[in-house]
Write a protein that holds these residues in place. Structure first.
Motif, short mmCIF file in Angstrom:
data_model
loop_
_atom_site.label_atom_id
_atom_site.label_comp_id
_atom_site.label_asym_id
_atom_site.label_seq_id
_atom_site.Cartn_x
_atom_site.Cartn_y
_atom_site.Cartn_z
N VAL A 1 1.33 -8.75 10.76
CA VAL A 1 1.74 -7.41 11.19
C VAL A 1 1.46 -6.35 10.13
O VAL A 1 1.07 -5.21 10.45
N LEU A 2 1.70 -6.71 8.86
CA LEU A 2 1.57 -5.70 7.80
C LEU A 2 0.10 -5.57 7.41
O LEU A 2 -0.41 -6.34 6.58
N THR A 3 -0.57 -4.62 8.02
CA THR A 3 -1.99 -4.42 7.75
C THR A 3 -2.26 -2.95 7.48
O THR A 3 -1.47 -2.07 7.84
N THR A 4 -3.38 -2.70 6.86
CA THR A 4 -3.80 -1.32 6.59
C THR A 4 -3.90 -0.53 7.89
O THR A 4 -3.49 0.63 7.97
N ALA A 5 -4.41 -1.19 8.93
CA ALA A 5 -4.57 -0.50 10.22
C ALA A 5 -3.21 -0.11 10.80
O ALA A 5 -3.03 1.02 11.28
N MET A 6 -2.22 -1.02 10.72
CA MET A 6 -0.89 -0.70 11.25
C MET A 6 -0.29 0.45 10.46
O MET A 6 0.28 1.38 11.03
N LEU A 7 -0.42 0.42 9.12
CA LEU A 7 0.16 1.49 8.30
C LEU A 7 -0.44 2.84 8.67
O LEU A 7 0.24 3.86 8.71
N SER A 8 -1.72 2.83 8.98
CA SER A 8 -2.39 4.06 9.35
C SER A 8 -1.97 4.52 10.75
O SER A 8 -1.61 5.67 10.96
N GLU A 9 -1.98 3.59 11.71
CA GLU A 9 -1.67 3.96 13.10
C GLU A 9 -0.21 4.35 13.28
O GLU A 9 0.11 5.31 13.98
N THR B 1 -1.87 0.00 1.37
CA THR B 1 -2.49 -1.29 1.07
C THR B 1 -1.41 -2.37 1.12
O THR B 1 -0.24 -2.11 0.88
N VAL B 2 -1.84 -3.57 1.46
CA VAL B 2 -0.93 -4.71 1.48
C VAL B 2 -1.49 -5.73 0.50
O VAL B 2 -2.61 -6.20 0.66
N GLN B 3 -0.71 -5.98 -0.55
CA GLN B 3 -1.17 -6.93 -1.57
C GLN B 3 -0.44 -8.24 -1.42
O GLN B 3 0.75 -8.26 -1.12
N ARG B 4 -1.17 -9.33 -1.66
CA ARG B 4 -0.55 -10.65 -1.60
C ARG B 4 -0.62 -11.27 -2.99
O ARG B 4 -1.71 -11.46 -3.55
N THR C 1 3.34 -7.22 -0.74
CA THR C 1 3.86 -5.93 -1.19
C THR C 1 3.07 -4.82 -0.51
O THR C 1 1.83 -4.84 -0.51
N VAL C 2 3.81 -3.87 0.05
CA VAL C 2 3.14 -2.76 0.74
C VAL C 2 3.21 -1.54 -0.18
O VAL C 2 4.28 -1.19 -0.68
N ALA C 3 2.08 -0.91 -0.40
CA ALA C 3 2.06 0.27 -1.27
C ALA C 3 1.28 1.38 -0.57
O ALA C 3 0.38 1.13 0.23
N ILE C 4 1.67 2.61 -0.89
CA ILE C 4 0.95 3.75 -0.32
C ILE C 4 -0.07 4.23 -1.34
O ILE C 4 0.25 4.45 -2.52
N ALA C 5 -1.31 4.36 -0.86
CA ALA C 5 -2.39 4.74 -1.77
C ALA C 5 -2.50 6.25 -1.92
O ALA C 5 -3.01 6.74 -2.93
#
Ligand SMILES: Nc1ncnc2c1ncn2[C@@H]1O[C@H](COP(=O)(O)OP(=O)(O)OP(=O)(O)O)[C@@H](O)[C@H]1O
Length: 247
Positions: A215-223, A230-233, A240-244
């Motif tokens: 679920v936690l993807t760059t596309a979801m964060l954008s939409e 970004t989602v870092q593993r 970890t979810v961070a805002i660029a």
């Protein structure tokens, strides 16, 4: 029978404004935590209140397998002259748990210890901070050992350490009880840590659901959140979810 919570095709409006449209959740099973995420105003609290039965919604909410459904609102319990110990003891008694006084008191002590609240046991709720009262609210919910626990942002007033502690206690309750937990969590990285499954609510509909990694993807964060994220593993699998975007 295994305990499950099923929420199907929920629809709700305040007056004429639709807030939830055909919301179907993946089955919430005992021993699992499902986190509901989504932007402000997307309908998360309304969804929880509909599931708890405080709003009359269209659609179906079914719990099979028994157990109490307990809803913990976003607001902490109000200041009062009760001590922390008394407030949690009252919750256990109201919950109708059996056992004598010693048994009740032992369970209260155990619950306070799990949330690291033992140091506050003798303090009155009126003398506590909002975050401390929020933790007491959670202790009051946990001691009732619900089959289904609905939590609306249980960590909203808490510092980093207590956020972690609360989420760990919730996960332990889910696994050990076992209980089916549905929790609204704003912090996406925390949601990833606690949840077996995440549901993304967007404009009153389910945008997506699945494991945190799905679920936690760059596309979801954008939409959904309209951010460049970004989602870092990490090596241990922690997401970890961070805002660029620059502020
Ligand atoms: N009592 C109410 N009367 C009318 N509209 C309401 C009421 N409560 C909420 N709303 C509206 O319903 C929508 C969903 O609100 P809700 O509180 O469920 O969102 P939320 O996702 O929990 O938001 P937040 O993340 O800010 O807590 C919002 O547009 C809000 O303005």
């Amino acid at each position: 029978m295994d305990l499950t919570l099923r929420v199907e095709r929920l629809g709700f409006e305040y007056g004429r404004t639709p807030v939830l449209r055909e919301v179907t959740l993946p089955e919430v099973r005992a021993a699992e935590v499902t986190a509901v995420i989504g932007p402000n105003g997307s309908g998360k609290s309304t969804l929880l209140r509909c599931v708890a039965g405080f709003h009359r919604a269209r659609g179906r909410v079914r719990v099979s397998g028994g157990g109490e459904i307990l809803y913990l609102p976003q607001d902490p319990p109000p200041p009062s002259s009760l001590t922390v110990f008394e407030a949690v003891l009252v919750a256990r008694r109201v919950g109708g748990s059996g056992g004598g006084r010693r048994e009740h008191e032992a369970r209260v002590a155990e619950t306070l210890a799990a949330l690291d609240l033992d140091g506050l046991a003798g303090r009155r709720l009126a003398e506590l901070s909002g975050g401390q009262r929020q933790m007491v609210g959670l202790a009051q919910a946990m001691i009732r050992r619900p089959g289904v626990l609905l939590l609306d942002e249980p960590t909203s007033n808490l510092d980093l350490r207590n956020q972690f502690r609360v989420l760990r206690s919730v996960r332990d309750l889910a696994r050990n009880q076992p209980a089916a937990v549905l929790a609204v969590v704003h912090d996406l990285s925390l949601a990833a840590r606690i949840a077996d499954r995440i549901v993304v609510l967007h404009n009153g509909t389910v945008h997506s659901h699945g494991s945190p990694a799905e679920v936690l993807t760059t596309a979801m964060l954008s939409e959904v959140y309209q951010v460049d994220g970004t989602v870092q593993r990490a090596g241990n699998g922690v997401l970890t979810v961070a805002i660029a975007d620059r502020i």
